[in-house]
Design an enzyme around this catalytic site. Structure first.
Site, PDB file in Angstrom:
ATOM      1  CE  LYS A  11      -3.840  -2.126   2.186  1.00 26.20           C
ATOM      2  NZ  LYS A  11      -4.924  -1.821   3.168  1.00 26.20           N
ATOM      3  CE1 TYR A  51      -9.478  -2.833   0.788  1.00 22.09           C
ATOM      4  CE2 TYR A  51      -8.476  -0.238   0.146  1.00 22.09           C
ATOM      5  CZ  TYR A  51      -8.094  -2.440   0.689  1.00 22.09           C
ATOM      6  OH  TYR A  51      -6.883  -2.425   0.142  1.00 22.09           O
ATOM      7  CB  THR A  93      -7.721  -6.194   9.416  1.00 24.78           C
ATOM      8  OG1 THR A  93      -8.132  -7.455   8.704  1.00 24.78           O
ATOM      9  CG2 THR A  93      -7.706  -4.929   9.053  1.00 24.78           C
ATOM     10  CG  HIS A 117      -5.213  -5.975  -0.166  1.00 23.88           C
ATOM     11  ND1 HIS A 117      -6.174  -5.929   0.412  1.00 23.88           N
ATOM     12  CD2 HIS A 117      -5.376  -7.080  -1.526  1.00 23.88           C
ATOM     13  CE1 HIS A 117      -7.295  -6.772  -0.343  1.00 23.88           C
ATOM     14  NE2 HIS A 117      -6.267  -7.482  -1.594  1.00 23.88           N
TER      15      HIS A 117
HETATM   16  P1  DAT Z   1      -8.126  -6.749   5.235  1.00 28.60           P
HETATM   17  O1  DAT Z   1      -6.807  -5.609   5.418  1.00 28.60           O
HETATM   18  O2  DAT Z   1      -7.440  -7.062   6.198  1.00 28.60           O
HETATM   19  O3  DAT Z   1      -8.520  -7.529   4.160  1.00 28.60           O
HETATM   20  P2  DAT Z   1     -10.614  -5.507   5.718  1.00 28.60           P
HETATM   21  O4  DAT Z   1     -10.675  -6.223   4.361  1.00 28.60           O
HETATM   22  O5  DAT Z   1     -11.796  -6.262   6.404  1.00 28.60           O
HETATM   23  O6  DAT Z   1      -8.957  -6.274   6.187  1.00 28.60           O
HETATM   24  O7  DAT Z   1     -10.389  -4.324   5.320  1.00 28.60           O
HETATM   25  C1  DAT Z   1      -9.609  -3.543   4.173  1.00 28.60           C
HETATM   26  C2  DAT Z   1      -9.210  -2.607   4.972  1.00 28.60           C
HETATM   27  O8  DAT Z   1     -10.299  -1.522   4.909  1.00 28.60           O
HETATM   28  C3  DAT Z   1      -8.084  -2.563   5.643  1.00 28.60           C
HETATM   29  O9  DAT Z   1      -6.980  -3.380   5.953  1.00 28.60           O
HETATM   30  C4  DAT Z   1      -7.968  -1.947   6.381  1.00 28.60           C
HETATM   31  C5  DAT Z   1      -9.072  -1.148   6.673  1.00 28.60           C
HETATM   32  N1  DAT Z   1      -9.880  -1.076   7.831  1.00 28.60           N
HETATM   33  C6  DAT Z   1     -10.991  -2.164   7.996  1.00 28.60           C
HETATM   34  N2  DAT Z   1     -11.439  -2.146   8.970  1.00 28.60           N
HETATM   35  C7  DAT Z   1     -11.364  -0.586   9.331  1.00 28.60           C
HETATM   36  C8  DAT Z   1     -11.920   0.041  10.545  1.00 28.60           C
HETATM   37  N3  DAT Z   1     -12.430  -1.010  11.371  1.00 28.60           N
HETATM   38  N4  DAT Z   1     -10.946   1.160  10.717  1.00 28.60           N
HETATM   39  C9  DAT Z   1     -10.768   1.913   9.668  1.00 28.60           C
HETATM   40  N5  DAT Z   1      -9.935   0.714   8.695  1.00 28.60           N
HETATM   41  C10 DAT Z   1     -10.507  -0.497   8.714  1.00 28.60           C
HETATM   42 MG    MG Z   2     -10.068  -7.568   2.394  1.00 26.40          MG
END
Ligand code: DAT
Ligand code: MG
Length: 151
Positions: A11, A51, A93, A117
Site C-alpha cells: 500500500k 474495496y 487487519t 493488502h
Molecule cells: P484486510 O485488509 O485484513 O483484508 P478488511 O478487508 O476487513 O481487512 O478491510 C480492508 C481495509 O479497510 C483494511 O486493510 C483497513 C481498512 N479497515 C478495515 N477495518 C477498519 C476499521 N474498523 N477502521 C478503519 N479502517 C478499517
Molecule cells: Mg480484505
C-alpha cells in the site's frame, strides 16, 4: 498439488516507508513465486471496485483516499495454498493486534495504515487479480528452487 494465486499489494504507506523490498523478500523467502508485478497509482474507480465489500462502512472514504494517495506495488503470488499462506504472513487487519513476525505486526500501528493488502479467499483472489492484471501480464514459469520447496 493445491497451487493457488493470490493478489498482494504494498500500500502507499509501505511504498513511502521503503518497505517494498522487505515485503517482497519475505514472500520470496517463504518459497512463494511472484508471477506478476507492477507499480501503479490506483484510480478512484478501481479503488472503489476493489474495496466494494466495504462501501457502506464508515471508514470507506478514508480507505479510498489512502489507497489512491500514492503509488502502490501490485503483485500476483503463486504457491501451495497461497491465499491462506500469504494472509498468515500478513497478519491481522489491525496492526496493533497482529503478531510480531507478521508484516503488519512488525511494521504497522494504525488499521488505516496497515502497509499491505492480501486477498482473503480464492474467490476474492480471482476477482482482485482480474481487476488489476490482464491475463497476458501473468507469467507462467518454473523456478529452480521448486524441487527444494515442495516435496
Ligand atoms: P484486510 O485488509 O485484513 O483484508 P478488511 O478487508 O476487513 O481487512 O478491510 C480492508 C481495509 O479497510 C483494511 O486493510 C483497513 C481498512 N479497515 C478495515 N477495518 C477498519 C476499521 N474498523 N477502521 C478503519 N479502517 C478499517
Ligand atoms: Mg480484505
Amino acid at each position: 498439488m493445491d497451487i493457488e494465486r493470490t493478489f498482494v499489494m504494498v500500500k502507499p504507506d509501505g511504498v513511502q516507508r521503503g518497505l517494498i523490498g522487505e515485503i517482497i523478500s519475505r514472500l520470496e523467502r517463504k518459497g512463494l513465486k511472484i508471477v506478476a508485478m507492477k507499480m501503479m497509482k490506483i484510480e478512484e474507480s478501481l479503488a472503489k471496485e476493489h474495496y466494494t465489500e466495504h462501501k457502506e462502512r464508515p471508514f470507506f472514504g478514508d480507505l479510498i483516499s489512502y489507497i489512491t494517495s500514492g503509488p502502490v506495488v501490485a503483485m500476483v503470488i503463486e504457491g501451495k495454498e497461497a491465499v491462506s499462506v500469504v494472509r498468515t504472513l500478513v497478519g491481522q487487519t489491525n496492526p496493533r493486534e497482529a503478531l510480531p513476525g507478521t508484516i503488519r505486526g512488525d511494521y504497522g500501528i494504525d488499521v488505516g495504515r496497515n502497509v499491505i493488502h492480501a486477498s482473503d479467499s480464492t474467490q476474492s483472489a480471482d476477482r482482485e487479480i482480474n481487476l488489476f492484471f490482464k491475463e497476458e501480464e501473468i507469467l507462467s514459469y518454473s523456478k529452480a528452487d521448486e524441487v527444494w520447496i515442495y516435496e
